[in-house]
Motif scaffolding. Structure first.
Motif, PDB file in Angstrom:
ATOM      1  N   LYS A  67       0.811  -1.220   0.000  1.00 17.20           N
ATOM      2  CA  LYS A  67       0.000   0.000   0.000  1.00 17.20           C
ATOM      3  C   LYS A  67       0.843   1.269   0.000  1.00 17.20           C
ATOM      4  O   LYS A  67       0.532   2.226  -0.693  1.00 17.20           O
ATOM      5  N   SER A  77       0.423   1.069  17.210  1.00 18.21           N
ATOM      6  CA  SER A  77      -0.888   0.428  17.155  1.00 18.21           C
ATOM      7  C   SER A  77      -1.655   0.656  18.460  1.00 18.21           C
ATOM      8  O   SER A  77      -2.874   0.864  18.461  1.00 18.21           O
ATOM      9  N   GLY A 100      -4.083   5.113   4.258  1.00 15.94           N
ATOM     10  CA  GLY A 100      -4.291   4.720   5.651  1.00 15.94           C
ATOM     11  C   GLY A 100      -5.715   4.303   5.941  1.00 15.94           C
ATOM     12  O   GLY A 100      -6.621   4.598   5.169  1.00 15.94           O
ATOM     13  N   ARG A 101      -5.865   3.647   7.063  1.00 13.00           N
ATOM     14  CA  ARG A 101      -7.118   2.980   7.394  1.00 13.00           C
ATOM     15  C   ARG A 101      -8.372   3.842   7.383  1.00 13.00           C
ATOM     16  O   ARG A 101      -9.421   3.404   6.958  1.00 13.00           O
ATOM     17  N   ASP A 102      -8.272   5.053   7.916  1.00 11.71           N
ATOM     18  CA  ASP A 102      -9.497   5.854   8.026  1.00 11.71           C
ATOM     19  C   ASP A 102      -9.484   7.056   7.087  1.00 11.71           C
ATOM     20  O   ASP A 102     -10.198   8.024   7.317  1.00 11.71           O
ATOM     21  N   PHE A 157      -9.374   0.511  -1.800  1.00 11.32           N
ATOM     22  CA  PHE A 157      -9.313  -0.333  -0.604  1.00 11.32           C
ATOM     23  C   PHE A 157      -8.377  -1.489  -0.904  1.00 11.32           C
ATOM     24  O   PHE A 157      -8.648  -2.307  -1.769  1.00 11.32           O
ATOM     25  N   ASP A 211      -3.677  -6.328  13.329  1.00 14.63           N
ATOM     26  CA  ASP A 211      -4.880  -6.204  12.495  1.00 14.63           C
ATOM     27  C   ASP A 211      -6.116  -6.277  13.364  1.00 14.63           C
ATOM     28  O   ASP A 211      -7.054  -5.510  13.206  1.00 14.63           O
ATOM     29  N   ASP A 259      -6.547  -3.127  15.259  1.00 11.23           N
ATOM     30  CA  ASP A 259      -6.934  -2.013  14.390  1.00 11.23           C
ATOM     31  C   ASP A 259      -8.373  -2.143  13.882  1.00 11.23           C
ATOM     32  O   ASP A 259      -9.047  -1.151  13.643  1.00 11.23           O
ATOM     33  N   GLU A 260      -8.831  -3.405  13.715  1.00  9.26           N
ATOM     34  CA  GLU A 260     -10.173  -3.603  13.174  1.00  9.26           C
ATOM     35  C   GLU A 260     -11.245  -3.507  14.238  1.00  9.26           C
ATOM     36  O   GLU A 260     -12.381  -3.147  13.967  1.00  9.26           O
ATOM     37  N   SER A 313     -12.354   5.118  14.621  1.00 12.36           N
ATOM     38  CA  SER A 313     -11.779   4.922  13.284  1.00 12.36           C
ATOM     39  C   SER A 313     -11.260   3.522  13.037  1.00 12.36           C
ATOM     40  O   SER A 313     -10.082   3.338  12.732  1.00 12.36           O
ATOM     41  N   LEU A 335     -10.491  -0.021  11.119  1.00  7.27           N
ATOM     42  CA  LEU A 335     -10.145  -0.272   9.722  1.00  7.27           C
ATOM     43  C   LEU A 335     -11.338  -0.892   9.004  1.00  7.27           C
ATOM     44  O   LEU A 335     -11.656  -2.051   9.202  1.00  7.27           O
TER      45      LEU A 335
END
Ligand code: DC
Length: 248
Positions: free
Chosen positions: A76, A154, A183-185, A199, A235, A238-239, A244, A246
């Motif tokens: 990414k 994280s 980035g994620r958000d 995505f 992950d 973050d999810e 915010s 992912l």
């Protein structure tokens, strides 16, 4: 997420073909209230992204709504930074913003002052196919990818107060002629008005292998199993976090 294909019919119109009937995609569709228009493509170069942008352009020309694109097996950071470089747009690698706060904390710096400092001193450059993070003249890329910084970043990224402060710093990157933000958000919180949202998804083993290769270049050795375990834990964190998370 599963496969959604965007294709062009003989009369030149774009159509969305879905090959799934399972939960994740229903959830995805619910979130976007049926606006979903996406296609999946294996992307290995900036040229591939140009091709997607071409589709996106046609799609908007024909009055299409928000476009989500799922890309598989790509790095990414280098892809998005490379795209910004090609377009001569500004670039924001938001992961590094969180990593920089972790770095500041690990050096016992004052976080608020550091955020202020970054406003005028943080720059990204695309060099030899990679994104580099420069603070002033110092190249912090290798430092920011050390394991303890990844872990701390994280954890810190869960703090709403910190995210709010970094929101302002990130918005500041939105300058003419344009911005590619990774980035994620980015598409959900920081730049919801973005015209094109990519995505990116990639296989955990491929990610771990890529990380190991990057670390090796920096002279750091790590076991693949350990790297995969750490990636999974991050992950998950973050999810599942409240602020915010992912999501596409
Ligand atoms: O993309 P990355 O691995 O460099 O990101 C480092 C950490 O920062 C990651 O664990 C989650 C966090 N992050 C975030 O919360 N929101 C973003 N937009 C980007 C990164």
């Amino acid at each position: 997420l599963q496969r959604v294909t965007l294709f062009r019919t003989k009369d030149g119109r774009l159509r969305c073909h879905q090959e799934m009937s399972t939960n994740p995609i229903d959830e995805f569709k619910q979130r976007y209230r049926g606006e979903l228009m996406a296609f999946e493509k294996l992307v290995t170069s900036v040229d591939d992204l140009h091709e997607i942008s071409g589709y996106a352009h046609d799609h908007f020309e024909q009055g299409g709504g928000a476009l989500k694109v799922k890309i598989t097996n790509s790095g990414k950071r280098s892809l998005s930074c490379g795209l910004a470089h090609e377009l001569k747009y500004y670039f924001l690698g938001s992961g590094s913003i969180y990593r920089l706060e972790a770095y500041a904390k690990s050096q016992n710096m004052n976080i608020d002052e550091y955020i202020d400092f970054l406003k005028d001193n943080l720059k990204y450059v695309f060099e030899l196919g990679e994104m580099k993070v420069l603070v002033g003249k110092e190249d912090l890329t290798a430092e920011l990818h050390k394991a303890h910084i990844s872990e701390l970043a994280s954890k810190m990224a869960k703090e709403k107060k910190l995210r709010d402060k970094l929101y302002v710093l990130q918005r500041n990157f939105n300058r003419s002629p344009g911005l590619v933000a990774e980035g994620r958000d980015m598409g959900t919180v920081v730049f919801p008005e973005a015209e094109i949202k990519f995505f990116l998804v990639s296989d955990i083993q491929i990610r771990a292998e890529r990380r190991l290769a990057q670390l090796k270049e920096m002279g750091i050795k790590r076991d693949i199993e350990d790297e995969m375990k750490q990636l999974k834990q991050r992950d998950h964190r973050d999810e599942s976090r409240e602020t915010s998370p992912l999501i596409p």
